[in-house]
Design a protein around this motif. Structure first.
Motif, PDB file in Angstrom:
ATOM      1  N   GLN A  82       0.827  -1.205   0.000  1.00  0.00           N
ATOM      2  CA  GLN A  82       0.000   0.000   0.000  1.00  0.00           C
ATOM      3  C   GLN A  82       0.859   1.251   0.000  1.00  0.00           C
ATOM      4  O   GLN A  82       0.488   2.262  -0.612  1.00  0.00           O
ATOM      5  CB  GLN A  82      -0.925  -0.014   1.218  1.00  0.00           C
ATOM      6  CG  GLN A  82      -2.017  -1.064   1.150  1.00  0.00           C
ATOM      7  CD  GLN A  82      -2.943  -1.014   2.344  1.00  0.00           C
ATOM      8  OE1 GLN A  82      -2.540  -0.596   3.427  1.00  0.00           O
ATOM      9  NE2 GLN A  82      -4.185  -1.438   2.163  1.00  0.00           N
ATOM     10  N   ASP A  83       2.006   1.184   0.643  1.00  0.00           N
ATOM     11  CA  ASP A  83       2.894   2.346   0.662  1.00  0.00           C
ATOM     12  C   ASP A  83       3.423   2.664  -0.733  1.00  0.00           C
ATOM     13  O   ASP A  83       3.530   3.838  -1.104  1.00  0.00           O
ATOM     14  CB  ASP A  83       4.063   2.088   1.618  1.00  0.00           C
ATOM     15  CG  ASP A  83       3.615   1.982   3.056  1.00  0.00           C
ATOM     16  OD1 ASP A  83       3.122   2.988   3.583  1.00  0.00           O
ATOM     17  OD2 ASP A  83       3.727   0.902   3.638  1.00  0.00           O
TER      18      ASP A  83
ATOM     19  N   ARG B 143      -0.964   6.354   2.801  1.00  0.00           N
ATOM     20  CA  ARG B 143      -1.262   4.927   2.816  1.00  0.00           C
ATOM     21  C   ARG B 143      -2.674   4.668   3.316  1.00  0.00           C
ATOM     22  O   ARG B 143      -3.373   3.773   2.829  1.00  0.00           O
ATOM     23  CB  ARG B 143      -0.247   4.182   3.703  1.00  0.00           C
ATOM     24  CG  ARG B 143      -0.519   2.682   3.798  1.00  0.00           C
ATOM     25  CD  ARG B 143       0.386   2.004   4.805  1.00  0.00           C
ATOM     26  NE  ARG B 143       0.263   2.577   6.126  1.00  0.00           N
ATOM     27  CZ  ARG B 143      -0.755   2.311   6.956  1.00  0.00           C
ATOM     28  NH1 ARG B 143      -1.731   1.516   6.569  1.00  0.00           N
ATOM     29  NH2 ARG B 143      -0.795   2.853   8.155  1.00  0.00           N
TER      30      ARG B 143
END
Length: 715
Positions: free
Chosen positions: A42-43, A53
């Motif tokens: 997600q980052d 995020r």
């Protein structure tokens, strides 16, 4: 009437336009599946789209929807991933599986995939039958009643369940042949020998779990053997070999396996035996066992989990398997195996000369064993033995010493006169996991350079003098684990030297070992462990966004809410700590001779430089927040790893942590909360106790602040 009909037609036309909109997004679960199929965190997605995020989390859960111009870019990403990773399962004929990478032990290879399983129909209550079926979904047994705990929230699958693993990742086998699976499912296991148990687990039980990465391997079925089941299978109640922790080669169970053409890894038949046969048509034939009466579940990680009833034990282990990884050893082993499962060393590549598929290195992964740079190696390593005699104690300019804090100081006269009543400890949640987030580490060999310019973006080890950096004596020095000021040049990881630059220091390395091949190798590892930790904490009644007082109250009782999920939480934390420790695993066993290689060195994941980089990052993260509190007059009196002790007029962290005028935590300081990197209450002792520990007994009070000994490794 016509006006009403026109209005209805207009509404329908608008609905049709919306349904055919070119910027329609896939369902939230599919968004998450596509990202994970691409091996993206997600980052990484958040950075590419210039959002936080938490925004990606909201999009994947369906809480919010992206708006233009982010929406178009997000759709473009998802469409590209969908082309590469369609929802339909790819057959082995379309994409051959990569060959297994070399391993230091006789690693089990491939097992045949069972035939497709028909959909499970509603099953009647268990009843005796004239002839016992080999496998029967007998009933869904409810978990034992407990007062008030919330039901566990296993991660929802992003895709349709794999029929090969219809009964989940594992089963707990009891003495009457009953196998308890996740979600309350109960199977009949007719096996009365370990060889027959392995056949049942592969051919009929439908146990296992899909791979965590497209280039990885599916998880092998795990069968947990209770004490009663061990007796049924002919296993002894205890292991006589307390040093080797394995059955002798001539034990009847081992010989039965050999006669049935099953093999064991070099670890032999111990608490976590792996049983396998050679591959058939490139498919794995491997079963993982865990023998409870032999101590398979270490109480330091799992508490009293091995004493739970089989159905409850299956629930606990199933939660860990679903959220982290199917256990295949200690939590340290699981933490390390998770790295490999999320970043496999090999992938299938096409040989242009022959047109066939072969195994090749996976970019961004640790693909082969590499020797460390001399200052990064432990004392027993051959590169050290070749340079120094056996009992030589290396100095800071000969060895890197990136370890967690163990520091305390005497109280000042001012502190003694201010009327403090307590010493209050605060502990950083998942401190080492949080340090792994977005951390750039080396994935290739080290290059030795002389008099280099320091580059904060280049992971490695640097020989530099940081003794001139001025630090308030009421704070630990950020460059040494004991918090003492360096006395001259020393070796430091990139993250530590970068923090010195952040403090305003001019650094002039005299030499360095740098790694030009690097990346955020641990990102996916951090993300999965963070999600597992947060989901388990939610099961225990601790969630994000709670007011500070409510959070402290919830933390005070969370372990009593659901002892099973509390054990899962402990195992997750131990997986973080143990996995990091395995990166620098030292030789074990009485037969080791100084200067010889040991088995761990043959793993691509034996990477002491990654451990040094990560621990240095965790320590400097801690110092940065302590420095922020020092700016408003608050100084710690003791630090142990991720726990800091402050003097306070009250017994709670709320009595000393600083807040702004609008009631928000001091920016850049410690913040109460459940997320990794935030802090919780570790414990409280009275002021005189703290004074006696620091002045009279010369013991770090952070080690005993909660009334029991704390491990210096943290987590």
């Amino acid at each position: 009437m016509p006006n009403e009909q026109n209005a209805l037609f207009a509404s329908v036309d608008a609905l049709l336009d919306q349904a055919a909109a070119p910027d329609a997004l896939p369902a939230p679960a599919e968004r998450k599946r596509l990202r994970e199929a691409g091996g993206l965190s997600q980052d990484q997605v958040a950075k590419a789209l210039s959002v936080r995020r938490e925004t990606i989390t909201s999009w994947e859960s369906g809480r919010t929807e992206p708006r233009q111009p982010k929406r178009a870019a997000y759709i473009r990403l998802l469409e590209g991933l969908a082309e590469r990773f369609p929802a339909e399962r790819t057959t082995p004929a379309q994409v051959p599986a990569p060959a297994a990478p070399p391993a230091p032990i006789a690693e089990p290879v491939a097992a045949p995939e069972p035939t497709a399983t028909p959909e499970r129909a509603p099953v009647p209550q268990r009843a005796p039958a004239p002839e016992r079926a080999p496998v029967r979904a007998a009933e869904r047994s409810p978990a034992p009643a407990r007062p008030g705990p919330p039901a566990p929230a296993p991660a929802a699958p992003a895709t349709a369940p794999d029929s090969r693993f219809a009964h989940g990742p594992l089963a707990v086998l009891d003495g009457d042949g009953t196998a308890y699976c996740v979600d309350g499912l109960v199977l009949d296991c007719p096996a009365k020998s370990v060889a027959a148990l392995a056949d049942w687990a592969l051919a009929e039980a439908k146990l296992g779990a899909p791979r965590l990465h497209r280039h990885g391997k599916d998880a092998d079925p795990l069968v947990v053997i209770t004490a009663a089941a061990a007796e049924r299978l002919g296993l002894p109640s205890t292991l006589e070999d307390r040093r080797g922790l394995r059955l002798p080669a001539d034990h009847k169970v081992v010989t039965q396996l050999a006669r049935a053409k099953w093999q064991l890894t070099r670890r032999g038949f111990g608490p976590w035996p792996r049983i396998y046969r050679p591959a058939q048509s490139g498919r794995r034939q491997c079963v993982q066992l865990a023998v409870l009466p032999w101590g398979a579940l270490d109480a330091r990680s799992w508490g009293d989990t091995d004493r739970l009833p089989p159905a409850e034990l299956a629930r606990v282990l199933g939660a860990y398997a679903t959220r982290v990884i199917t256990p295949r050893g200690s939590t340290a082993v699981c933490g390390l195996e998770l790295m490999t499962a999320l970043r496999p060393p090999t992938r299938a590549v096409k040989d242009e000369s022959t047109g066939s598929w072969i195994s090749g290195p996976n970019p961004g992964a640790l693909t082969e064993p590499l020797d460390p740079a001399p200052p990064e190696a432990p004392a027993e390593h051959p590169v050290v033995a070749a340079r120094y005699p056996r009992h030589h104690e290396r100095t800071p300019d000969q060895v890197i010493d990136e370890e967690a804090y163990d520091w305390f100081r005497p109280l000042t006269d001012e502190e003694c006169a201010r009327g403090y009543a307590y010493g209050v400890g605060i502990d950083v949640n998942m401190a080492f996991a949080a340090a792994a987030n977005r951390l750039t580490v080396g994935t290739g060999p080290a290059t030795h350079v002389q008099a280099p310019e320091f580059d904060a973006k280049l992971p490695g080890s640097w020989l530099v003098d940081l003794s001139h950096v001025e630090i308030d004596p009421r704070l630990p020095n950020p460059f040494t684990p004991k918090g003492d000021r360096p006395t001259g040049p020393g070796w430091y990881a990139t993250s530590t030297v970068a923090y010195a630059v952040e403090l305003g220091a001019r650094v002039r390395p005299s030499e360095a070992y740098v790694r030009h091949e690097h990346g955020a190798y641990l990102d996916a590892w951090y993300t999965r462990l963070r999600d597992a930790y947060m989901a388990t904490m939610a099961d225990l009644g601790v969630t994000t966004g709670m007011p500070d007082a409510d959070f402290l109250d919830a933390m005070a009782r969370h372990k009593d809410t659901d002892p099973g999920q509390a054990a899962v939480l402990s195992a997750i934390k131990s997986s973080v700590k143990g996995g990091i420790g395995k990166l620098r695993e030292r030789p074990q066993g009485a037969g080791y001779k100084y200067g010889e290689r040991w088995p761990a060195l043959e793993r691509p994941t034996w990477s002491p430089h990654i451990r040094a980089e990560l621990i240095g990052k965790a320590r400097t993260n801690m110092h940065r927040k302590m420095t922020k509190l020092a700016s408003v007059g608050l100084f710690p009196v003791a630090v142990l790893s991720d726990c800091a002790v402050y003097l306070s007029h009250g017994p709670s962290p709320l009595d000393f942590l600083p807040y702004t005028d609008d009631g928000k935590p001091l920016p850049g300081g410690f913040r109460l909360g459940v997320s990794p990197g935030m802090v919780k209450h570790e414990g409280t002792q009275d002021f005189l106790w703290v004074a006696a520990m620091t002045e009279d007994e010369q013991i770090n009070p952070a080690r005993h602040i909660k009334g029991t000994d704390a491990a210096a490794g943290g987590e």
